[in-house]
Design a protein around this motif. Structure first.
Motif, PDB file in Angstrom:
ATOM      1  N   GLY A  16     -10.126 -11.348 -34.273  1.00  0.00           N
ATOM      2  CA  GLY A  16      -8.895 -10.561 -34.233  1.00  0.00           C
ATOM      3  C   GLY A  16      -8.889  -9.503 -33.151  1.00  0.00           C
ATOM      4  N   LEU A  17     -10.015  -9.289 -32.481  1.00  0.00           N
ATOM      5  CA  LEU A  17     -10.056  -8.300 -31.408  1.00  0.00           C
ATOM      6  C   LEU A  17      -9.333  -8.842 -30.177  1.00  0.00           C
ATOM      7  CD1 LEU A  17     -13.735  -6.979 -31.464  1.00  0.00           C
ATOM      8  CD2 LEU A  17     -11.713  -6.003 -32.569  1.00  0.00           C
ATOM      9  N   LYS A  18      -8.608  -7.952 -29.500  1.00  0.00           N
ATOM     10  CA  LYS A  18      -7.979  -8.307 -28.230  1.00  0.00           C
ATOM     11  C   LYS A  18      -8.606  -7.419 -27.162  1.00  0.00           C
ATOM     12  CE  LYS A  18      -3.815  -8.768 -25.586  1.00  0.00           C
ATOM     13  NZ  LYS A  18      -2.452  -8.359 -25.386  1.00  0.00           N
ATOM     14  N   PHE A  19      -9.339  -8.037 -26.240  1.00  0.00           N
ATOM     15  CA  PHE A  19     -10.028  -7.286 -25.205  1.00  0.00           C
ATOM     16  C   PHE A  19      -9.037  -6.814 -24.148  1.00  0.00           C
ATOM     17  CE2 PHE A  19     -13.449  -9.238 -27.372  1.00  0.00           C
ATOM     18  CZ  PHE A  19     -14.537  -8.408 -27.181  1.00  0.00           C
ATOM     19  N   ILE A  20      -9.073  -5.493 -23.872  1.00  0.00           N
ATOM     20  CA  ILE A  20      -8.186  -4.932 -22.861  1.00  0.00           C
ATOM     21  C   ILE A  20      -8.963  -4.448 -21.640  1.00  0.00           C
ATOM     22  CG2 ILE A  20      -6.353  -4.365 -24.492  1.00  0.00           C
ATOM     23  CD1 ILE A  20      -7.310  -1.437 -24.417  1.00  0.00           C
ATOM     24  N   LYS A  21     -10.285  -4.487 -21.727  1.00  0.00           N
ATOM     25  CA  LYS A  21     -11.132  -4.172 -20.568  1.00  0.00           C
ATOM     26  C   LYS A  21     -12.423  -4.960 -20.687  1.00  0.00           C
ATOM     27  CE  LYS A  21     -13.094  -0.645 -17.667  1.00  0.00           C
ATOM     28  NZ  LYS A  21     -13.089   0.753 -17.290  1.00  0.00           N
ATOM     29  N   GLY A  22     -12.842  -5.541 -19.578  1.00  0.00           N
ATOM     30  CA  GLY A  22     -14.088  -6.293 -19.546  1.00  0.00           C
ATOM     31  C   GLY A  22     -13.911  -7.722 -20.007  1.00  0.00           C
ATOM     32  N   THR A  23     -14.948  -8.484 -19.837  1.00  0.00           N
ATOM     33  CA  THR A  23     -14.951  -9.893 -20.224  1.00  0.00           C
ATOM     34  C   THR A  23     -14.953 -10.010 -21.743  1.00  0.00           C
ATOM     35  OG1 THR A  23     -16.270 -10.355 -18.257  1.00  0.00           O
ATOM     36  CG2 THR A  23     -16.190 -12.073 -19.944  1.00  0.00           C
ATOM     37  N   PRO A  24     -14.013 -10.783 -22.300  1.00  0.00           N
ATOM     38  CA  PRO A  24     -14.007 -10.958 -23.766  1.00  0.00           C
ATOM     39  C   PRO A  24     -15.300 -11.609 -24.246  1.00  0.00           C
ATOM     40  CG  PRO A  24     -11.951 -11.725 -22.813  1.00  0.00           C
ATOM     41  CD  PRO A  24     -12.885 -11.453 -21.665  1.00  0.00           C
TER      42      PRO A  24
END
Length: 189
Positions: A16-24
Motif C-alpha cells: 500500500g505504500l506509494k514511493f514519492i522519492k527514490g527507487t520503490p
C-alpha cells in the motif's frame, strides 16, 4: 518520545505504500529483501521528525547500499510531495506515503508506539529487531547489527555447479526466490 525496544517479531508487509522519492522497494511482502530496512514514520508538521531528517540522510550515506531507509508518512501526497521536493538532498533516502495508514498504524500498534518519529529495523530474514526513536543511539546500533548479520546474496551466475551442490536447501530456495523461480513442484535435495 518513543521508547526503544529490542525484539524479534515477524515484520508485516509494506503493501500500500506509494514511493514519492527514490527507487520503490520491489518486494513489499518482505519475503526476500536485499538488505536490512529501516522504516521510519514521520510527518511534515512534526518538529522532531524534521530534526531527524538530516540524521537519517547521514545514516543512509554511511550505510550506502547495505541498508535501505524509508521515511513513511500518512499524509497525502499533495502535502508530503512538495515538502520532500523542497528538502531535496537534505532528505536523501526513500520516501513513501501510506494512504489510510495501512502500514503505519499496524506497526505502531504492534510495537506499542504512539509518537512520531518512530523507526523499525527489519532484518533480511523479515524480523523486526528494534523499534523506537530514530535518533536513539540504539537505532543506529541495531541497524549496524542487522547489516552485520545479513548474509550476502548468493549469485548463482558466479558459482560453479560444484559450489551450488554444496549449498543448503534453505540457500537454494533463497536463490530461487531471488531469481523469481517457482520451485513449488521440486523435490528437496
Amino acid at each position: 518520545r518513543c521508547v526503544k525496544q529490542t525484539m524479534s517479531k515477524k515484520a508485516m508487509p509494506l503493501n500500500g505504500l506509494k514511493f514519492i522519492k527514490g527507487t520503490p522497494l520491489q518486494d513489499l511482502s518482505l519475503s526476500s529483501i536485499p538488505c536490512p530496512l529501516m522504516v521510519e514514520n514521520w510527518a511534515t508538521w512534526c518538529p522532531p521528525c524534521r530534526t531527524s531528517i538530516p540524521h537519517l540522510t547521514a545514516l543512509q550515506k554511511k550505510v550506502g547500499d547495505k541498508a535501505i531507509i524509508i521515511g513513511v508518512t500518512t499524509e497525502a501526497e499533495s502535502a508530503a510531495g512538495p515538502f520532500v521536493q523542497q528538502m531535496g538532498a537534505q532528505m536523501d533516502y526513500r520516501v513513501a506515503v501510506d494512504p489510510g495508514g495501512r502500514v503505519t498504524g499496524p506497526y505502531m500498534q504492534a510495537f506499542g508506539l504512539s509518537g512520531i518519529p518512530s523507526a523499525f529495523i527489519i532484518s533480511t530474514d523479515g524480523q523486526v529487531t528494534w523499534a523506537g526513536h530514530p535518533m536513539d543511539p540504539g537505532c543506529e546500533a541495531a541497524l549496524m547489527a542487522a547489516i552485520a548479520a545479513a548474509k550476502p546474496k548468493l549469485d548463482p551466475k558466479k558459482m560453479s555447479v560444484e559450489q551450488l551442490s554444496t549449498l543448503s536447501v534453505k540457500d537454494l530456495k533463497q536463490i530461487a526466490r531471488d531469481q523469481r523461480i517457482d520451485i513449488s513442484g521440486c523435490l528437496e535435495k
